[in-house]
Design a protein around this motif. Structure first.
Motif, PDB file in Angstrom:
ATOM      1  N   THR A   1       0.784  -1.337   0.249  1.00 59.74           N
ATOM      2  CA  THR A   1       0.021   0.087  -0.003  1.00 59.74           C
ATOM      3  C   THR A   1       0.855   1.300  -0.028  1.00 59.74           C
ATOM      4  O   THR A   1       0.185   2.409  -0.065  1.00 59.74           O
ATOM      5  CB  THR A   1      -1.031   0.128   1.297  1.00 59.74           C
ATOM      6  N   GLY A   2       2.164   1.253   0.036  1.00 59.11           N
ATOM      7  CA  GLY A   2       3.049   2.320   0.221  1.00 59.11           C
ATOM      8  C   GLY A   2       3.197   3.097   1.408  1.00 59.11           C
ATOM      9  O   GLY A   2       2.870   4.421   1.251  1.00 59.11           O
ATOM     10  N   PRO A   3       3.145   2.465   2.512  1.00 57.50           N
ATOM     11  CA  PRO A   3       3.152   3.288   3.611  1.00 57.50           C
ATOM     12  C   PRO A   3       4.606   3.848   4.061  1.00 57.50           C
ATOM     13  O   PRO A   3       5.507   3.628   3.173  1.00 57.50           O
ATOM     14  CB  PRO A   3       2.941   2.299   4.713  1.00 57.50           C
ATOM     15  N   GLU A   4       4.661   4.933   4.824  1.00 59.41           N
ATOM     16  CA  GLU A   4       5.913   5.592   5.101  1.00 59.41           C
ATOM     17  C   GLU A   4       6.696   4.500   5.755  1.00 59.41           C
ATOM     18  O   GLU A   4       6.415   3.790   6.545  1.00 59.41           O
ATOM     19  CB  GLU A   4       5.650   6.728   6.232  1.00 59.41           C
ATOM     20  N   LEU A   5       8.003   4.717   5.272  1.00 62.71           N
ATOM     21  CA  LEU A   5       9.118   3.664   6.103  1.00 62.71           C
ATOM     22  C   LEU A   5       9.066   3.450   7.436  1.00 62.71           C
ATOM     23  O   LEU A   5       9.029   2.514   8.087  1.00 62.71           O
ATOM     24  CB  LEU A   5      10.398   3.889   5.351  1.00 62.71           C
ATOM     25  N   SER A   6       9.120   4.875   7.960  1.00 63.71           N
ATOM     26  CA  SER A   6       9.116   4.930   9.468  1.00 63.71           C
ATOM     27  C   SER A   6       7.817   4.029  10.010  1.00 63.71           C
ATOM     28  O   SER A   6       8.014   3.272  11.176  1.00 63.71           O
ATOM     29  CB  SER A   6       9.262   6.080   9.868  1.00 63.71           C
ATOM     30  N   THR A   7       6.954   4.393   9.647  1.00 63.91           N
ATOM     31  CA  THR A   7       5.646   3.615  10.265  1.00 63.91           C
ATOM     32  C   THR A   7       5.674   2.064   9.903  1.00 63.91           C
ATOM     33  O   THR A   7       5.272   1.347  10.772  1.00 63.91           O
ATOM     34  CB  THR A   7       4.307   4.472   9.445  1.00 63.91           C
ATOM     35  N   ALA A   8       5.998   1.776   8.801  1.00 64.31           N
ATOM     36  CA  ALA A   8       6.135   0.343   8.570  1.00 64.31           C
ATOM     37  C   ALA A   8       7.187  -0.318   9.467  1.00 64.31           C
ATOM     38  O   ALA A   8       6.835  -1.334  10.072  1.00 64.31           O
ATOM     39  CB  ALA A   8       6.449   0.107   6.875  1.00 64.31           C
ATOM     40  N   LEU A   9       8.255   0.407   9.475  1.00 65.13           N
ATOM     41  CA  LEU A   9       9.341  -0.378  10.523  1.00 65.13           C
ATOM     42  C   LEU A   9       8.612  -0.392  11.855  1.00 65.13           C
ATOM     43  O   LEU A   9       8.909  -1.352  12.602  1.00 65.13           O
ATOM     44  CB  LEU A   9      10.600   0.662  10.468  1.00 65.13           C
ATOM     45  N   LEU A  10       7.850   0.518  12.407  1.00 61.18           N
ATOM     46  CA  LEU A  10       7.405   0.539  13.763  1.00 61.18           C
ATOM     47  C   LEU A  10       6.560  -0.558  13.780  1.00 61.18           C
ATOM     48  O   LEU A  10       6.471  -1.402  14.864  1.00 61.18           O
ATOM     49  CB  LEU A  10       6.736   1.992  14.064  1.00 61.18           C
ATOM     50  N   HIS A  11       5.687  -0.767  12.706  1.00 61.94           N
ATOM     51  CA  HIS A  11       4.719  -1.958  12.833  1.00 61.94           C
ATOM     52  C   HIS A  11       5.560  -3.290  12.844  1.00 61.94           C
ATOM     53  O   HIS A  11       5.191  -4.289  13.751  1.00 61.94           O
ATOM     54  CB  HIS A  11       3.956  -2.028  11.652  1.00 61.94           C
ATOM     55  N   PHE A  12       6.233  -3.421  11.968  1.00 61.30           N
ATOM     56  CA  PHE A  12       7.264  -4.674  11.636  1.00 61.30           C
ATOM     57  C   PHE A  12       8.089  -4.933  13.014  1.00 61.30           C
ATOM     58  O   PHE A  12       8.036  -5.935  13.554  1.00 61.30           O
ATOM     59  CB  PHE A  12       8.299  -4.651  10.526  1.00 61.30           C
ATOM     60  N   ARG A  13       8.599  -4.013  13.597  1.00 59.20           N
ATOM     61  CA  ARG A  13       9.467  -4.155  14.619  1.00 59.20           C
ATOM     62  C   ARG A  13       8.644  -4.434  15.952  1.00 59.20           C
ATOM     63  O   ARG A  13       9.096  -5.361  16.859  1.00 59.20           O
ATOM     64  CB  ARG A  13      10.404  -3.009  14.985  1.00 59.20           C
ATOM     65  N   LEU A  14       7.620  -3.635  16.109  1.00 58.53           N
ATOM     66  CA  LEU A  14       6.818  -4.015  17.288  1.00 58.53           C
ATOM     67  C   LEU A  14       6.278  -5.447  17.123  1.00 58.53           C
ATOM     68  O   LEU A  14       6.056  -6.157  18.245  1.00 58.53           O
ATOM     69  CB  LEU A  14       5.588  -3.086  17.366  1.00 58.53           C
ATOM     70  N   PHE A  15       5.648  -5.998  16.078  1.00 60.29           N
ATOM     71  CA  PHE A  15       5.275  -7.367  15.956  1.00 60.29           C
ATOM     72  C   PHE A  15       6.234  -8.209  16.038  1.00 60.29           C
ATOM     73  O   PHE A  15       6.081  -9.280  17.051  1.00 60.29           O
ATOM     74  CB  PHE A  15       4.578  -7.567  14.552  1.00 60.29           C
TER      75      PHE A  15
END
Length: 151
Positions: A92-106
């Motif tokens: 979906t093309g999210p911002e890298l920082s937001t995506a990293l937050l999601h992936f790292r938290l999970f």
């Protein structure tokens, strides 16, 4: 495919998906380790050519083995949806920082969940780590639906 491999969000997703999948795959050998060290097997062929008396002692349920098995089951129930939703989210093309937050938290929540489960840490440690992982997955699912909703 080359263009996808240049996408930083996709590469971040691939990295963290690989981490949690490897963690999931390690649960099988960990279960085996607990079975051997606790002398608790579930199938007759697993105990080899032992006497009937020895087989009865080894064919049993052990709480430590069951704890690892439940943790593995929980991983299956949570990591597979993360990988599927995470892939769609990355597209979906999210911002890298937001995506990293999601992936790292999970990834962090699943690793901590395993430590809390295997180590029998007091609640709500395991529950909170599970909730965090679910919230991350739902957040990504919301982004996918709000970006790509097609009615």
């Amino acid at each position: 495919m080359e263009k996808l491999m240049e996408n930083e969000v996709f590469m971040a997703f691939a990295t963290y998906a690989a981490i949690v999948i490897i963690k999931l795959l390690l649960m099988g050998p960990l279960t085996g380790y607990y079975r051997v060290t606790r002398g608790a097997f579930s199938n007759e062929e697993d105990v080899g050519r032992k006497s009937e008396e020895e087989k009865k002692k080894l064919l049993k349920i052990h709480p430590d083995v069951e704890r690892v098995r439940r943790c593995h089951q929980n991983d299956l129930e949570n990591i597979i949806p993360f990988v599927v939703i995470g892939l769609l989210y990355a597209l979906t093309g999210p911002e890298l920082s937001t995506a990293l937050l999601h992936f790292r938290l999970f990834a962090g929540s699943r690793i901590f969940h395993t430590v809390a489960y295997i180590g029998a840490l007091p609640q709500p440690s395991r529950g909170l780590s599970w909730i965090l992982g679910m919230l991350v997955t739902f957040s990504m699912a919301y982004r996918v639906l709000s970006t790509a909703l097609f009615l």
